[in-house]
Design an enzyme around this catalytic site. Structure first.
Site, short mmCIF file in Angstrom:
data_model
loop_
_atom_site.label_atom_id
_atom_site.label_comp_id
_atom_site.label_asym_id
_atom_site.label_seq_id
_atom_site.Cartn_x
_atom_site.Cartn_y
_atom_site.Cartn_z
N ASP A 1 59.81 -32.77 -93.99
CA ASP A 1 59.23 -34.61 -93.28
C ASP A 1 58.26 -33.93 -93.92
O ASP A 1 57.07 -33.52 -93.40
CB ASP A 1 59.79 -34.50 -91.76
CG ASP A 1 58.96 -35.50 -91.33
OD1 ASP A 1 58.66 -36.98 -92.17
OD2 ASP A 1 59.36 -36.38 -89.88
N SER B 1 58.05 -41.04 -84.10
CA SER B 1 57.72 -41.76 -85.85
C SER B 1 56.38 -42.68 -85.51
O SER B 1 55.53 -41.91 -84.81
CB SER B 1 59.03 -41.91 -86.46
OG SER B 1 58.25 -42.45 -88.19
N HIS C 1 62.95 -36.41 -91.75
CA HIS C 1 63.00 -37.28 -91.04
C HIS C 1 63.79 -38.30 -90.50
O HIS C 1 64.23 -39.24 -91.36
CB HIS C 1 61.88 -38.13 -91.78
CG HIS C 1 61.09 -38.91 -90.37
ND1 HIS C 1 59.85 -38.81 -90.34
CD2 HIS C 1 61.30 -40.51 -90.50
CE1 HIS C 1 59.56 -40.08 -89.09
NE2 HIS C 1 60.07 -40.65 -89.61
#
Length: 309
Positions: free
Chosen positions: A246, A151, A276
């Protein structure tokens, strides 16, 4: 959304990690990390150290090293996720231990400074300091250093690869970008579509970038948002993984495509039914498959002779 049934069934037990209430999200993420199962650590040396960033800040790192593996060993710089605003060394420990044992490799996790208290470039400077420590550490093969970021950590890993290319090292041999947060413009179809997805949505992404870029005065450099880079040539080979549901999905795909166009070797994998951070539901089959593939990809990159490359 098309959600994997195992992931959907586990969702009610996952705490709210949306960052509109940042203080609360930080607490809940820390509690989640504290409950995570850590693999057995026998045969490993795990120590906490601090390194010095270019601006003088003290940066905590956690070094996980196999005690009985013949060296010099490859190394993995591990950069946690959390939207640039949350996450910690503790959240990386299960992955550090698993990678250290399974590859084997020296795994160095970074407790980089978080926004909004410390906006760009603090986290990148901290990541660079950890990389430079790795390059100078004993028992590490500097020709086999990989960066692995999740991320926001994926965005930092991509930015660090750009920065080291432009500054002439230390050399990074491989970059593994897991749902990388690389594009602050949020103009992709997935960024526009996914405004109600679990754990991370468009509003989170907007707030994340607002906090991280607070000191940029509207001039966003590629070292902050790598998707803005004009030239991606000369970067290390990459593996990019993205999650179906996501907001960051399409920017990860676009970044992988841009790397390919620049002549960089890339492997891209979209995991169906995911969202996510869904990998925190570690028992789901798709999460286990992703974790196994991560090990395979890193081992292939860091032990090319053993993999026949």
């Amino acid at each position: 959304m098309h959600l994997d049934p195992e992931l959907a069934a586990a969702l009610p037990a996952i705490p709210d990690l949306h960052i509109h209430d940042l203080a609360g999200a930080r607490v809940r993420m820390a509690q989640l990390a504290a409950r995570a199962e850590v693999p057995a650590t026998e045969g490993l040396g795990i120590i906490d150290k601090s390194v010095r960033a270019a601006d003088g800040a003290s940066v905590p790192i956690r070094v996980c090293r196999p005690l009985d593996a013949a060296g010099p060993l490859p190394a993995v710089l591990l950069l946690h996720g959390g939207g640039f605003v949350m996450g910690s060394l503790e959240s990386t420990t299960p992955q550090s231990v698993a990678l250290c044992t399974g590859l084997p490799a020296v795994v160095v996790a970074v407790g980089y400074r978080l926004a909004p208290e410390h906006p760009y470039p603090a986290a990148l400077r901290d990541s660079e300091a950890a990389l430079r420590w790795i390059a100078d550490a004993e028992g590490i093969d500097t020709a086999r250093i990989g960066v692995y970021g999740m991320s926001a950590g994926g965005g930092l890993a991509a930015a660090l690869a750009l920065l080291m290319r432009d500054r002439g090292g230390p050399p990074i041999g491989f970059q593994l970008l897991d749902a990388p947060e690389v594009d602050d413009r949020l103009e992709t179809p997935s960024a526009r579509t996914f405004d109600d997805t679990p754990l991370w949505n468009r509003a989170d992404a907007e707030l994340s970038w607002r906090h991280y870029l607070a000191g940029c005065d509207g001039q966003v450099p590629a070292y902050a948002a790598p998707a803005r880079a004009d030239d991606l040539s000369g970067l290390p080979p990459a593996y990019v993984s993205v999650y179906e549901n996501d907001p960051l999905r399409d920017e990860g795909i676009a970044y992988a495509s841009a790397l390919l166009r620049a002549g960089v070797s890339v492997e891209l994998h979209l995991f169906p039914g995911t969202f996510h951070r869904s990998a925190i539901i570690a028992g789901a089959q798709v999460s286990r498959r992703q974790a196994a593939e991560t090990h395979v990809v890193l081992r292939r990159a860091l032990y090319p002779e053993a993999s026949g490359q």
